[in-house]
Design an enzyme around this catalytic site. Structure first.
Site, short mmCIF file in Angstrom:
data_model
loop_
_atom_site.label_atom_id
_atom_site.label_comp_id
_atom_site.label_asym_id
_atom_site.label_seq_id
_atom_site.Cartn_x
_atom_site.Cartn_y
_atom_site.Cartn_z
N LYS A 120 -0.18 10.35 3.80
CA LYS A 120 -1.54 9.79 3.66
C LYS A 120 -2.59 10.85 3.31
CE LYS A 120 -0.80 5.75 6.59
NZ LYS A 120 0.66 5.95 6.74
N GLU A 203 -11.61 9.42 9.50
CA GLU A 203 -12.46 8.91 8.43
C GLU A 203 -13.50 7.95 8.99
OE1 GLU A 203 -9.92 6.85 5.68
OE2 GLU A 203 -9.81 5.06 6.92
N ARG A 294 6.97 1.16 -2.01
CA ARG A 294 8.13 0.27 -1.76
C ARG A 294 7.68 -1.16 -1.96
NH1 ARG A 294 6.08 -1.85 2.82
NH2 ARG A 294 5.05 -0.46 4.28
#
Length: 489
Positions: A120, A203, A294
């Site tokens: 990430k 964040e 995926r």
């Protein structure tokens, strides 16, 4: 059309996604092989596969994560390709790399792409560096000594997130700056425990956001298309339970902008095969959240509105074929909703439930993707999702009504599920009005509270009385009592 370079595909997964993959392989005329742990013997996926190869491990889940055994099973089956499904090893770059080194085709993106977009922090830096929108954040590994002060400078509310993993594990919302350090410590500990990687970033937490994701598809010739967005905001504990498409939150202009942004991100990453770019959306603005390299659990809603079989496209892309679809070929038709039927008790804090499936009857006229069967024991060894109900109708309201009827007609005895909660949501005014966000269930706790347990107890009692053994037992008069004749005290 040229023949595919393989005729057998090993599925490195279990449950409903394994059964779903087998259906497409059958359609494509390919042989299916599955590696399975003994607890899954006799399940639909193992029964449907042309070849089933047992694997073992310290725990059932450990066996499905054993790269050596999975590759050995593929060789044993003479499989020329491996489909990882979702979860398990599907986003493990080392697994993809070792599959390829073993001379087997990996049905998914290149290992380097998984490594880039699966992490990430790395993905976030990559996306921001290519000029796409991300929320303000502080990354621990940039300068660990100043991590807390840099996070505080962003301003609360904040969201502490691990670099690896998913499913809400290790995530913490911080509204009081004084609790930030404790939240970081807890999140890091949980991330190390679940993913073996304690790296974090913090964040800006977007209040009342919506979770919107875009399905992308690419080939090795540089062709990339999107298959529109999915709205995945109905979640509990950061895990989705209802998904739909199109999103009721997007105008045509915003839809175009967010889908084109997703394609731009995928193109920058030289993405090949199926993938999903996820965004946080609020106030008419959207920010990159992460990319899943995926197939997604919720891929069926996209298939329903576009008519595209995403697993077939994955197989073709992995086989080196050129994408047969151009962007103008892909049209969104109607509205689709997916319900995740899970073994859990919403009224008791969504705790996982277990039990033997005594009776299961699915509703007619809808798509069911299921990995369970009657007589199967539901255990806490795997994810709690049992099956998916997918509906498709011309409009959103019609789809919601169809989904409501379907979940009310579902019969699953022997294990508590969240079916009652799903039904409650589908007739809730806020949901029907499209007025919801990722904190919707926390703001409407009455939806999960319900009187499900009482309803189910009454239903089970009625069902039991309809079975012959119980009725005969109730009607039977013990011999001693029968000998008393009409005598009364």
């Amino acid at each position: 059309m040229h023949k595919l370079p393989f005729d057998t595909v090993l599925i490195a997964n279990r449950g409903e996604i394994a059964a779903r993959i087998i259906k497409t392989l059958n359609k494509l005329g390919l042989r299916s092989a599955i590696a399975y742990h003994e607890v899954d013997a006799g399940t639909p996926a193992v029964s449907l596969a042309d070849l089933a190869i047992p694997i073992s491990g310290r725990t059932p889940i450990a066996s499905y994560l054993d790269i050596e055994q999975i590759i050995a099973a593929a060789h044993k089956a003479n499989a020329g390709a491996i489909h990882p499904g979702y979860g398990m090893l599907s986003e493990n770059a080392e697994f993809a790399s070792r599959v390829i080194k073993a001379g087997i085709v990996f049905i998914g993106p290149a290992p380097e792409t998984i490594e880039l977009m699966g992490d990430k922090i790395r993905a976030r830096n990559f996306v921001q560096g290519n000029g796409f929108p991300v929320a303000p954040c502080a990354i621990e590994e940039d300068d660990p000594a100043t991590f807390v002060s840099r996070a505080r400078a962003i301003g609360v509310p904040l969201l502490v997130k691990p670099s690896s993993g998913g499913g809400g594990k290790g995530m913490r919302i911080v509204r009081d700056p004084a609790t930030l350090e404790a939240a970081i410590e807890q999140a890091s500990s949980e991330a190390r425990r679940y993913f073996g990687d304690g790296r974090l970033y913090v964040e800006r937490y977007i209040e009342r956001p919506r979770h919107i994701e875009v399905q992308v598809l690419g080939d090795s010739f540089g062709n990339l298309v999107h298959l529109f967005e999915r709205e995945c905001s109905v979640q509990r504990r950061f895990q989705k339970i209802i998904e739909e498409t199109p999103s009721p939150a997007l105008s045509p202009e915003l839809r175009t902008r967010i889908c084109e942004t997703a394609v731009g991100i995928a193109r920058a990453a030289n993405y090949q095969n199926a993938g999903t770019v996820e965004f946080i959306f609020s106030g008419g603005e959207f920010y990159f959240l992460e990319m899943n390299t995926r197939l997604q659990v919720e891929h069926p809603v996209t298939e329903m509105i576009t008519g595209v079989d995403l697993i077939a496209e994955q197989v073709y892309a992995a086989a080196g074929r050129k994408l047969a679809l151009s962007q103008s070929d892909i049209v969104s038709n109607g509205h689709a909703i997916e319900l995740r039927v899970c073994a859990e008790a919403p009224e008791r804090g969504y705790v996982p439930t277990t039990g033997k499936v005594l009776l299961i009857e699915y509703p007619d006229g809808v798509r069911i993707d299921s990995g369970i069967m009657q007589g199967q024991h539901i255990t806490p060894a795997f994810d709690s999702m049992l099956a998916k109900i997918i509906v498709h109708s011309p409009t959103r309201i019609e789809a919601a009504l169809k989904a409501y009827r379907a979940v009310r007609e579902l019969v699953l005895l022997g294990c508590e599920t969240n079916a009652s909660l799903l039904a409650q949501i589908l007739c809730d005014e806020a949901f029907l009005g499209g007025q919801f966000h990722t904190g919707y269930l926390e703001e409407h706790p009455h939806l999960a509270a319900g009187n499900f347990a009482a309803e189910m107890s009454a239903f089970l009692a009625s069902a039991a009385l309809l079975t012959r053994p119980v009725r005969e037992s109730a009607d039977a008069v013990p011999e001693l009592h029968a000998a008393l004749g009409s005598w009364r005290n």
